[in-house]
Design a protein around this motif. Structure first.
Motif, PDB file in Angstrom:
ATOM      1  N   LYS A 356       0.813  -1.224   0.000  1.00 35.98           N
ATOM      2  CA  LYS A 356       0.000   0.000   0.000  1.00 35.98           C
ATOM      3  C   LYS A 356       0.846   1.274   0.000  1.00 35.98           C
ATOM      4  CE  LYS A 356      -3.485  -2.566   2.622  1.00 35.98           C
ATOM      5  NZ  LYS A 356      -4.396  -2.591   3.790  1.00 35.98           N
ATOM      6  N   LEU A 357       2.030   1.198  -0.584  1.00 36.26           N
ATOM      7  CA  LEU A 357       2.861   2.396  -0.678  1.00 36.26           C
ATOM      8  C   LEU A 357       2.259   3.421  -1.632  1.00 36.26           C
ATOM      9  CD1 LEU A 357       6.619   1.329  -0.635  1.00 36.26           C
ATOM     10  CD2 LEU A 357       5.534   3.081   0.761  1.00 36.26           C
ATOM     11  N   ASP A 358       1.376   2.962  -2.527  1.00 35.59           N
ATOM     12  CA  ASP A 358       0.750   3.892  -3.459  1.00 35.59           C
ATOM     13  C   ASP A 358      -0.328   4.729  -2.784  1.00 35.59           C
ATOM     14  OD1 ASP A 358      -0.635   1.391  -3.202  1.00 35.59           O
ATOM     15  OD2 ASP A 358      -2.015   2.094  -4.758  1.00 35.59           O
ATOM     16  N   GLY A 359      -0.739   4.332  -1.589  1.00 35.65           N
ATOM     17  CA  GLY A 359      -1.831   5.036  -0.925  1.00 35.65           C
ATOM     18  C   GLY A 359      -1.383   5.869   0.254  1.00 35.65           C
ATOM     19  N   THR A 360      -0.099   6.176   0.361  1.00 32.54           N
ATOM     20  CA  THR A 360       0.399   6.926   1.503  1.00 32.54           C
ATOM     21  C   THR A 360       1.448   7.937   1.071  1.00 32.54           C
ATOM     22  OG1 THR A 360       1.573   6.746   3.615  1.00 32.54           O
ATOM     23  CG2 THR A 360       2.140   5.141   1.936  1.00 32.54           C
ATOM     24  N   ALA A 361       1.559   9.009   1.849  1.00 33.02           N
ATOM     25  CA  ALA A 361       2.619   9.988   1.616  1.00 33.02           C
ATOM     26  C   ALA A 361       3.839   9.686   2.468  1.00 33.02           C
ATOM     27  CB  ALA A 361       2.090  11.388   1.944  1.00 33.02           C
ATOM     28  N   LYS A 362       3.835   8.540   3.154  1.00 36.18           N
ATOM     29  CA  LYS A 362       4.882   8.206   4.113  1.00 36.18           C
ATOM     30  C   LYS A 362       5.866   7.204   3.533  1.00 36.18           C
ATOM     31  CE  LYS A 362       1.781   9.166   7.973  1.00 36.18           C
ATOM     32  NZ  LYS A 362       2.428  10.423   8.369  1.00 36.18           N
ATOM     33  N   GLY A 363       6.436   7.534   2.386  1.00 36.82           N
ATOM     34  CA  GLY A 363       7.401   6.643   1.765  1.00 36.82           C
ATOM     35  C   GLY A 363       8.674   6.486   2.551  1.00 36.82           C
ATOM     36  N   GLY A 364       8.928   7.404   3.495  1.00 38.78           N
ATOM     37  CA  GLY A 364      10.128   7.305   4.311  1.00 38.78           C
ATOM     38  C   GLY A 364      10.122   6.124   5.261  1.00 38.78           C
TER      39      GLY A 364
END
Length: 408
Positions: A356-364
């Motif tokens: 679900k990395l496509d659904g978050t701004a928290k890639g860090g």
């Protein structure tokens, strides 16, 4: 005498008429069957039934189209007839594209993370003066992306030092520095190899997939099977999630699409037994990899975590578990790190799958989870499509996070 003569003439005439009738074929006779014709008798026409062409059982048959001589009465429901009347039994297998470069192709899926990191950092670093307030804002931007305090502090410190020592003034010089430091923070020299090749003795590699409820673990298992098949591996799936209704059906459907066998047990059965049987089937079939899906469990439930350890111990009666992949939901942020710590106490986790990395701004979170646990991220999920699971590549990921404005 005359009467006798008349009688003989009448008999003679009658005899001649009978012989002529027989010779001309007017008498009853059987119609000979053509060679190879069916011997089944056809009953007499029933009163009131229309037997004209285009009616009855053949009403839907076009009268100008010859019938193919194919008997499909006993074919299975999923059989297909090709144009040449060749019978194909079973579903058509899907052939996923090789995974090399897949993350680069899916980089647009990280648009939300780009908004936080790439565009935010670009706006800050494009200022005429990089003062203390600016650097604090850079830190805040990285922290909001869930990079973690320690990783953020280290990255900003290194970036500030290089700017000062190297005398960097222009944005064109800052861009490659920022990318380089981000790749360094992610870990470009970390071993992210998926150990899925069979052992030297021919026994299959075993991959155990674990995680909490709701992370998309069974779906990830199905997508991982596609990743392995795309890279040339043969796979057996073990449906060791015996507690969630339809979990085995879901996994089997994923397997059938790429020709992978699924080993399953009764609902509510012993998951360790299913895992054991899956490895045994993999050894018997001579496949490359056995992929075992386990039931989702809350990291706070000690009993369930102990059961996970049992599954691993039972599987190891066949041989070592080559990979234990922990599936984490990227949208949970730092809570995912807490979950991961508990799982590493129950089993030896060798890799992280971030979904679900496509659904978050928290890639860090990629940086944070690796730094806190010392476990590499090996796969990332970037969408709901069947081939949206990609092997993790630090350089491609950094470019995707920074966006086209900063990426080289």
């Amino acid at each position: 005498m005359g009467d006798l003569l008349g009688l003989l003439v009448a008999v003679l005439v009658l005899t001649v008429v009978t012989v002529v009738a027989l010779v001309s074929g007017r008498g009853p006779r059987r119609t000979p069957r053509a060679p190879g014709a069916s011997s089944t008798r056809v009953g007499a026409p029933r009163p009131g039934v229309d037997y004209s062409p285009g009616t009855g059982d053949d009403a839907e048959l076009p009268r100008d189209t010859p019938l193919r001589n194919v008997d499909v009465v006993d074919l299975p429901a999923d059989a297909h007839l090709l144009d040449d009347d060749t019978e194909v039994v079973g579903p058509v297998l899907e052939v996923p594209a090789p995974t090399a470069g897949r993350l680069h192709r899916l980089r647009a899926r990280l648009s939300r993370s780009q908004s936080t990191l790439g565009r935010g950092l670009f706006a800050l670093l494009s200022r005429d003066v990089l003062d203390e307030d600016t650097w604090e804002e850079v830190e805040d931007t990285l922290l909001s992306a869930d990079m973690g305090v320690a990783a953020t502090t280290e990255l900003v410190t290194r970036l500030r030092t290089r700017v000062r020592v190297d005398g960097v003034r222009s944005i064109s010089e800052l861009r490659p520095l920022l990318r380089e430091e981000l790749v360094r923070a992610i870990g470009s020299d970390t071993d992210r190899t998926l150990r899925t090749l069979p052992h030297e003795d021919g026994t299959p590699a075993v991959v155990l997939v674990v995680g909490v409820n709701g992370t998309g673990k069974t779906t990830t298992c199905g997508k991982l099977a596609r990743v392995l098949v795309a890279d040339g591996r043969s796979v057996v799936l073990g449906a060791a999630d015996t507690f969630r209704a339809a979990a085995a059906d879901q996994l089997q459907t994923w397997g059938e699409r790429v020709g992978a066998t699924t080993v399953r047990g009764p609902e509510g059965g012993d998951p360790a037994s299913v895992a054991f049987d899956a490895v045994a089937r993999g050894r018997e079939d001579g496949v490359d990899t056995v992929l075992i899906d386990t039931a989702g469990r809350l990291h706070t439930k000690t009993g369930l975590m102990d059961e996970l350890g049992k599954v691993k111990r039972v599987v190891e009666k066949h041989g070592p578990v080559d990979e234990t992949l922990l599936v984490l939901d990227a949208t949970t942020g730092q809570n995912g790190v807490v979950q991961a710590r508990v799982f590493t106490q129950a089993v030896t986790v060798t890799g992280i799958v971030l979904t679900k990395l496509d659904g978050t701004a928290k890639g860090g979170i990629v940086v944070a989870v690796q730094r806190e646990l010392g476990i590499p991220v090996k796969l990332v999920g970037l969408g709901e499509g069947p081939d949206d699971l990609a092997p993790f590549e630090p350089e491609a990921f950094a470019d995707a996070l920074l966006g086209d404005e900063i990426a080289l």
